[in-house]
Design an enzyme around this catalytic site. Structure first.
Site, mmCIF file in Angstrom:
data_model
loop_
_atom_site.group_PDB
_atom_site.id
_atom_site.type_symbol
_atom_site.label_atom_id
_atom_site.label_comp_id
_atom_site.label_asym_id
_atom_site.label_seq_id
_atom_site.Cartn_x
_atom_site.Cartn_y
_atom_site.Cartn_z
ATOM 1 C CG ASP A 267 -1.837 1.225 1.250
ATOM 2 O OD1 ASP A 267 -1.780 1.933 0.142
ATOM 3 O OD2 ASP A 267 -2.501 1.439 2.248
ATOM 4 C CE LYS A 274 -0.304 3.784 3.218
ATOM 5 N NZ LYS A 274 -1.159 4.340 4.441
ATOM 6 C CG ASP A 344 -3.089 5.740 1.906
ATOM 7 O OD1 ASP A 344 -3.012 4.451 1.695
ATOM 8 O OD2 ASP A 344 -2.443 6.471 2.939
ATOM 9 N NE ARG A 348 -11.764 3.543 4.021
ATOM 10 C CZ ARG A 348 -11.934 4.533 4.937
ATOM 11 N NH1 ARG A 348 -12.825 5.486 5.066
ATOM 12 N NH2 ARG A 348 -10.738 4.499 5.775
HETATM 13 N N1 BES Z 1 -3.118 0.013 5.198
HETATM 14 C C1 BES Z 1 -3.403 1.430 5.758
HETATM 15 C C2 BES Z 1 -3.795 1.325 7.326
HETATM 16 C C3 BES Z 1 -2.548 1.168 8.094
HETATM 17 C C4 BES Z 1 -1.939 2.094 8.862
HETATM 18 C C5 BES Z 1 -2.221 -0.209 8.311
HETATM 19 C C6 BES Z 1 -0.904 1.839 9.448
HETATM 20 C C7 BES Z 1 -1.089 -0.553 9.147
HETATM 21 C C8 BES Z 1 -0.529 0.402 9.901
HETATM 22 C C9 BES Z 1 -4.808 2.024 4.921
HETATM 23 O O1 BES Z 1 -5.031 1.504 3.784
HETATM 24 C C10 BES Z 1 -4.954 3.377 5.075
HETATM 25 O O2 BES Z 1 -3.796 4.078 4.439
HETATM 26 N N2 BES Z 1 -5.523 4.205 5.550
HETATM 27 C C11 BES Z 1 -5.951 5.424 5.823
HETATM 28 C C12 BES Z 1 -7.170 5.951 5.534
HETATM 29 C C13 BES Z 1 -7.252 7.257 5.350
HETATM 30 C C14 BES Z 1 -6.745 7.919 4.100
HETATM 31 C C15 BES Z 1 -9.100 7.543 5.366
HETATM 32 C C16 BES Z 1 -5.228 6.004 7.055
HETATM 33 O O3 BES Z 1 -5.372 5.154 8.077
HETATM 34 O O4 BES Z 1 -4.472 6.914 7.147
HETATM 35 ZN ZN ZN Z 2 -3.851 -0.059 3.067
HETATM 36 MN MN MN Z 3 -4.082 3.049 2.372
#
Ligand code: BES
Ligand code: ZN
Ligand code: MN
Length: 492
Positions: A267, A274, A344, A348
């Site tokens: 990701d 990121k 990101d 979902r």
């Molecule tokens: N895979 C990430 C979440 C994650 C963060 C997993 C840290 C393990 C450790 C997920 O896809 C993500 O990026 N989520 C975002 C959502 C936001 C953009 C609404 C997040 O948590 O920042």
């Molecule tokens: Zn993710």
């Molecule tokens: Mn993500």
């Protein structure tokens, strides 16, 4: 690691090391006997407070011929009245990690004699098998320095039933094999564990355990209209897939439980990229799918009398000229339209299509596992997975399963009002709302795709990977979810 049993007396059994549990405030017969054989050495250690039996502490001694065991490894169990299942499990993990440091490859143990006889054997085996895990597949230097465990011998009271004992050990090791599979998959780097690799792993699992297997390739996903999963996969040359495994352990008419895993093999965040620092950890973003594969393997190995379907939505989230982007509107498999406000928030997206697909099984319950939100790590740290759901009984069952197996979960609310920030001006939903309550808004989003089906969501973002070793999980991938699912399914 091989696990043997023997009814030798601990004071007469020959081995490189004997593991003995010690309470802070009590001494059993065996401890006293060992102390005597060692001329009061154990008592000395306690008086000088070099070793007083505190939880998860160890002390390794050479017996210099005073006992047939070459070494004695003392493991702290804390106060006798406070010994519970998790403590004993952890004591076994702590012991085996200390033996790794000392490079003692085979040993005997009597730790199980300190716990309740109904459960102690399983707990010690589990702690040992989980605590001894190490992922060293890519270490090519100093091969001769590398260390592997050979075996553990459980010393049992005379008259123990060997057959029953063996089957208890066997069942525990089947579950731990599932955990180890999940850990291996999560530990693998993103250039190895691709969506194609997950599909091949599932195919092999199906062959070994006679499971139904199906994989939907890119064109089929497009044809079916799984546009949310397709959208996430578009930015990568590693094509997305939907993987389905079916295990039948009950009658035709028995409605299955469906478990669904997020399988983002890397990701990057996509166009909403990121920050670079720590991005390598995003190879673990398929931990939900690893848990599904580990649990399918374990359930098949245990031959549970249930029907179980495992679904994996897998893709790599990358930025590219073809990648989905903020502002895009995607018509998901269910027909619900989604405005992309953050690429990101891809987990979902892939899950909403998988959840909608899962409904065709008319499941008695469906449970998804996903490293879904950073907000969950902020809320619960690394101690518990986030739990949300639409059915009280299912949610409570998972809570209880978590307590029993030591993979703790904590429920977050899923009130309708959390959905306010997910409304879009142009489509039915946005894929990301405000930062506040980020784990819950993600759960709320998923809830839009489950209809009336009993459903629970486990956010394992904080529990799938640990930076510091724990007694039953050396640092790195934990394989979280496998034991929780097995514990839940075993009690259906
Ligand atoms: N895979 C990430 C979440 C994650 C963060 C997993 C840290 C393990 C450790 C997920 O896809 C993500 O990026 N989520 C975002 C959502 C936001 C953009 C609404 C997040 O948590 O920042
Ligand atoms: Zn993710
Ligand atoms: Mn993500």
């Amino acid at each position: 690691m091989k696990i043997d049993i023997s009814t030798d007396s601990p004071l007469k059994h020959t081995s490189p090391a004997l593991v003995v549990g010690c309470f802070e405030d009590a001494r059993d017969e065996l401890f006293t006997a060992c102390d005597k054989a060692l001329d009061g050495c154990l008592d000395r250690l306690a008086v000088s407070r070099e070793f007083s039996g505190k939880v998860n502490t160890t002390r390794l001694l050479h017996t210099l011929g005073r006992l047939p065991a070459e070494r004695l490894l003392l493991v702290g169990l804390g106060k006798r009245s406070e010994l519970d299942n998790e403590r004993l499990r952890q004591a076994a993990g702590t012991a085996v990690q200390a033996l790794r440091v000392a490079r003692v490859a085979s040993f005997a143990t009597v730790l199980h004699l300190s716990g309740r006889p109904e459960a102690a054997l399983e707990l010690v085996c589990e702690g040992t098998l989980l605590g001894s895990y190490c992922f060293d597949r890519y270490k090519t230097r100093d091969r001769d320095e590398q260390f592997g465990f050979e075996g553990m011998t459980l010393l049992l009271p005379k008259g123990s039933d060997r057959k029953i004992t063996r089957s208890r050990i066997e069942r525990t090791s089947v579950v731990c094999q599932g955990v180890r599979l999940a850990r291996d998959l999560v530990s693998q780097p993103g250039n190895v564990a691709t969506p194609a690799f997950l599909a091949e792993t599932a195919r092999e699992l199906a062959k070994q355990h006679k499971l139904e297997f199906r994989v939907y390739e890119y064109e089929e996903l497009e044809e079916l209209g799984m546009n949310a999963l397709v959208a996430v996969g578009k930015g990568s040359s590693e094509l997305p897939r939907l993987i389905v495994l079916e295990y039948r352990g009950a009658g035709q008419k028995d409605r299955p439980v469906v478990i669904i895993g997020k399988g983002i093999t890397f990701d990057s965040g996509g166009i909403s990229i990121k920050p670079g620092a720590g991005m390598e950890e995003m190879k673990t973003d398929m931990a939900g799918s690893a848990a599904v594969l580990g649990a399918m393997q374990a359930v098949a190995g245990l031959k549970l009398n249930i029907n179980l379907v495992g679904i994996i939505a897998t893709a790599e989230n990358m930025p590219d000229g073809k990648a989905y982007k903020p502002g895009d509107v995607i018509t998901s498999f269910s027909g619900t339209t989604i405005e992309i406000t953050n690429t990101d928030a891809e987990g979902r997206m892939v899950l909403c299509d998988a959840l909608h697909y899962a409904r065709r099984y008319k499941p008695s319950a469906m449970i998804d596992l996903a490293t879904l939100t950073g907000a969950c790590v902020v809320a619960l740290g690394h101690e518990a997975s986030g739990l949300m759901g639409n059915n009280r009984h299912l949610v409570n069952s998972l809570k209880l399963a978590g307590e029993r197996c030591g993979e703790r979960v904590w429920e977050l609310p899923l009130w309708d009002s959390y959905g306010e920030t997910m409304k879009s001006d142009i489509a039915d939903l946005k894929n990301a709302g405000s930062r506040d309550g980020g784990s819950i808004t993600a759960g709320w989003f998923l809830k839009q795709f489950v209809g009336a089906t009993h459903w629970a969501h486990l956010d394992i973002a904080g529990t799938a990977w640990v930076d510091k070793s724990r007694p039953c999980a050396p640092k790195g991938a934990t394989g979280v979810g496998v034991r929780l699912l097995i514990e839940y399914l075993n009690c259906l």
